[in-house]
Scaffold this motif. Sequence first.
Motif, PDB file in Angstrom:
ATOM      1  N   TYR A 139     -19.424 -15.161   0.630  1.00 40.36           N
ATOM      2  CA  TYR A 139     -18.935 -14.686   2.058  1.00 40.36           C
ATOM      3  C   TYR A 139     -17.853 -13.842   2.094  1.00 40.36           C
ATOM      4  CZ  TYR A 139     -17.346 -14.736   6.912  1.00 40.36           C
ATOM      5  OH  TYR A 139     -17.323 -14.215   8.271  1.00 40.36           O
ATOM      6  N   ILE A 140     -16.600 -14.383   1.087  1.00 42.65           N
ATOM      7  CA  ILE A 140     -15.388 -13.725   1.237  1.00 42.65           C
ATOM      8  C   ILE A 140     -15.519 -12.354   0.274  1.00 42.65           C
ATOM      9  CG2 ILE A 140     -13.115 -13.606   0.174  1.00 42.65           C
ATOM     10  CD1 ILE A 140     -13.418 -16.921   0.234  1.00 42.65           C
ATOM     11  N   ASP A 141     -16.296 -12.406  -0.749  1.00 38.59           N
ATOM     12  CA  ASP A 141     -16.423 -11.053  -1.228  1.00 38.59           C
ATOM     13  C   ASP A 141     -17.411  -9.790  -0.345  1.00 38.59           C
ATOM     14  OD1 ASP A 141     -15.243 -12.206  -3.401  1.00 38.59           O
ATOM     15  OD2 ASP A 141     -17.215 -12.364  -4.719  1.00 38.59           O
ATOM     16  N   ASN A 142     -18.363 -10.405   0.312  1.00 36.56           N
ATOM     17  CA  ASN A 142     -19.053  -9.474   1.236  1.00 36.56           C
ATOM     18  C   ASN A 142     -18.711  -9.319   2.528  1.00 36.56           C
ATOM     19  OD1 ASN A 142     -21.722  -8.776  -0.594  1.00 36.56           O
ATOM     20  ND2 ASN A 142     -21.125 -10.779  -0.969  1.00 36.56           N
ATOM     21  N   TYR A 143     -17.963 -10.067   3.163  1.00 36.59           N
ATOM     22  CA  TYR A 143     -17.497  -9.738   4.665  1.00 36.59           C
ATOM     23  C   TYR A 143     -16.121  -9.730   4.625  1.00 36.59           C
ATOM     24  CZ  TYR A 143     -22.465 -10.508   5.455  1.00 36.59           C
ATOM     25  OH  TYR A 143     -23.721 -10.506   5.403  1.00 36.59           O
ATOM     26  N   GLN A 144     -15.080  -9.889   3.682  1.00 33.18           N
ATOM     27  CA  GLN A 144     -13.746  -9.751   3.738  1.00 33.18           C
ATOM     28  C   GLN A 144     -13.329 -10.231   5.210  1.00 33.18           C
ATOM     29  OE1 GLN A 144     -12.238  -7.876   1.238  1.00 33.18           O
ATOM     30  NE2 GLN A 144     -13.997  -8.279   0.128  1.00 33.18           N
ATOM     31  N   PRO A 145     -13.223 -11.612   5.278  1.00 33.22           N
ATOM     32  CA  PRO A 145     -12.693 -12.202   6.804  1.00 33.22           C
ATOM     33  C   PRO A 145     -11.241 -12.270   6.709  1.00 33.22           C
ATOM     34  CG  PRO A 145     -13.292 -13.797   5.038  1.00 33.22           C
ATOM     35  CD  PRO A 145     -13.538 -12.628   4.261  1.00 33.22           C
ATOM     36  N   PHE A 146     -10.564 -11.297   6.514  1.00 34.90           N
ATOM     37  CA  PHE A 146      -9.022 -11.405   6.163  1.00 34.90           C
ATOM     38  C   PHE A 146      -8.346 -10.942   7.646  1.00 34.90           C
ATOM     39  CE2 PHE A 146     -10.572 -10.497   1.929  1.00 34.90           C
ATOM     40  CZ  PHE A 146     -10.039 -11.543   1.245  1.00 34.90           C
ATOM     41  N   LYS A 148      -9.715 -12.140  10.520  1.00 35.14           N
ATOM     42  CA  LYS A 148     -10.213 -13.621  11.316  1.00 35.14           C
ATOM     43  C   LYS A 148      -9.511 -14.858  11.213  1.00 35.14           C
ATOM     44  CE  LYS A 148     -14.905 -11.276  11.125  1.00 35.14           C
ATOM     45  NZ  LYS A 148     -14.205 -10.100  10.407  1.00 35.14           N
ATOM     46  N   ALA A 149      -9.133 -15.552  12.163  1.00 37.15           N
ATOM     47  CA  ALA A 149      -8.521 -16.758  12.185  1.00 37.15           C
ATOM     48  C   ALA A 149      -9.463 -17.692  11.503  1.00 37.15           C
ATOM     49  CB  ALA A 149      -8.202 -17.093  13.643  1.00 37.15           C
ATOM     50  N   GLY A 150      -9.094 -18.444  10.671  1.00 37.49           N
ATOM     51  CA  GLY A 150      -9.975 -19.407  10.268  1.00 37.49           C
ATOM     52  C   GLY A 150     -10.870 -19.008   9.085  1.00 37.49           C
ATOM     53  N   SER A 151     -10.920 -17.659   8.933  1.00 38.10           N
ATOM     54  CA  SER A 151     -11.531 -16.935   7.704  1.00 38.10           C
ATOM     55  C   SER A 151     -13.114 -16.802   8.059  1.00 38.10           C
ATOM     56  CB  SER A 151     -11.421 -17.585   6.364  1.00 38.10           C
ATOM     57  OG  SER A 151     -10.109 -17.666   5.881  1.00 38.10           O
ATOM     58  N   TYR A 152     -13.267 -16.754   9.262  1.00 34.54           N
ATOM     59  CA  TYR A 152     -14.783 -16.515   9.336  1.00 34.54           C
ATOM     60  C   TYR A 152     -15.148 -15.515  10.888  1.00 34.54           C
ATOM     61  CZ  TYR A 152     -15.660 -20.241  13.029  1.00 34.54           C
ATOM     62  OH  TYR A 152     -15.369 -20.926  13.773  1.00 34.54           O
ATOM     63  N   GLY A 153     -16.233 -15.047  10.821  1.00 34.17           N
ATOM     64  CA  GLY A 153     -16.612 -14.477  12.082  1.00 34.17           C
ATOM     65  C   GLY A 153     -18.072 -14.983  12.167  1.00 34.17           C
ATOM     66  N   ASP A 156     -21.178 -12.845  12.035  1.00 32.64           N
ATOM     67  CA  ASP A 156     -21.748 -12.454  10.973  1.00 32.64           C
ATOM     68  C   ASP A 156     -22.559 -13.423  10.041  1.00 32.64           C
ATOM     69  OD1 ASP A 156     -19.703 -13.660   9.508  1.00 32.64           O
ATOM     70  OD2 ASP A 156     -18.445 -11.968   9.472  1.00 32.64           O
ATOM     71  N   TRP A 157     -22.692 -13.137   8.951  1.00 30.02           N
ATOM     72  CA  TRP A 157     -23.266 -14.314   7.902  1.00 30.02           C
ATOM     73  C   TRP A 157     -22.966 -15.929   8.070  1.00 30.02           C
ATOM     74  CZ3 TRP A 157     -22.076 -17.901   4.443  1.00 30.02           C
ATOM     75  CH2 TRP A 157     -23.231 -18.354   3.437  1.00 30.02           C
ATOM     76  N   PHE A 158     -21.617 -15.832   8.268  1.00 31.40           N
ATOM     77  CA  PHE A 158     -21.032 -17.152   8.230  1.00 31.40           C
ATOM     78  C   PHE A 158     -21.758 -17.940   9.748  1.00 31.40           C
ATOM     79  CE2 PHE A 158     -18.384 -20.597   9.286  1.00 31.40           C
ATOM     80  CZ  PHE A 158     -17.880 -21.158   8.310  1.00 31.40           C
ATOM     81  N   GLY A 159     -21.806 -17.220  10.684  1.00 35.22           N
ATOM     82  CA  GLY A 159     -22.460 -17.954  11.900  1.00 35.22           C
ATOM     83  C   GLY A 159     -23.871 -18.065  11.979  1.00 35.22           C
ATOM     84  N   LEU A 160     -24.404 -17.067  11.195  1.00 34.32           N
ATOM     85  CA  LEU A 160     -25.993 -17.354  11.028  1.00 34.32           C
ATOM     86  C   LEU A 160     -26.296 -18.301   9.832  1.00 34.32           C
ATOM     87  CD1 LEU A 160     -26.767 -13.141  11.226  1.00 34.32           C
ATOM     88  CD2 LEU A 160     -27.147 -14.949  12.917  1.00 34.32           C
ATOM     89  N   ALA A 161     -25.635 -18.356   8.830  1.00 31.57           N
ATOM     90  CA  ALA A 161     -25.975 -19.267   7.842  1.00 31.57           C
ATOM     91  C   ALA A 161     -25.233 -20.679   7.762  1.00 31.57           C
ATOM     92  CB  ALA A 161     -25.994 -18.497   6.554  1.00 31.57           C
ATOM     93  N   ALA A 162     -24.119 -20.842   8.134  1.00 31.20           N
ATOM     94  CA  ALA A 162     -23.233 -21.753   7.791  1.00 31.20           C
ATOM     95  C   ALA A 162     -23.184 -22.770   9.377  1.00 31.20           C
ATOM     96  CB  ALA A 162     -21.963 -21.441   7.543  1.00 31.20           C
TER      97      ALA A 162
END
Length: 191
Positions: A139-146, A148-153, A156-162
């Motif tokens: 996730y970090i390598d492909n979506y570069q969540p730097f 975003k608060a909490g390191s995710y959006g 994107d993938w995080f919301g869809l998969a996590a």
Amino acid sequence: MFQPTSPIILASKSPRRQELLRLMGLSFSIELKDVDESFPASLSAPEIAVFIAEKKAKAFIGDANHMVITADTIVAINGEILGKPQHHAEAQEMLAKLSGSSHEVYTGVSISYQGKITSFYDKTTVFCRVLKSQEITYYIDNYQPFDKAGSYGIQDWFGLAAVQRIEGSYTNVMGLPTEKLYEHLCRLAGC
């Protein structure tokens, strides 16, 4: 139906907030001002979100001809505030904390209009499944969540998969609680 009587300024470089305002059918311009985003250590997470949103709004207080929207999003887990990660290791640490647990997302919003500031916040609880370390790295390598608060959006993938589920507003997690914003805009414009 909200019909703005004054031009709207969105004081945010967030592409997600810009997209949400466009989806609401609003025309707006983007204007940014440098604002110190520090806050007193004694504040709770929702108080921090509103405090920073109001600081941003105060930078525009002399502009009575516009309706200025400012916002700040805070991610909190067990009382700890997770800001924007500075590097890969910090993002990895944050996402490991979110793995297999729930956390809160607070967005504070301020509307500066006719010399007054109206502020509010919204809260959403987000539940995440357990993530493997290689999923976090992916996730970090492909979506570069730097940025975003909490390191995710959540969009994107995080919301869809996590993310397993949420309690509250989805758009709040994206960074702008559109339902509450629309209510407040209507109230200010008298619709």
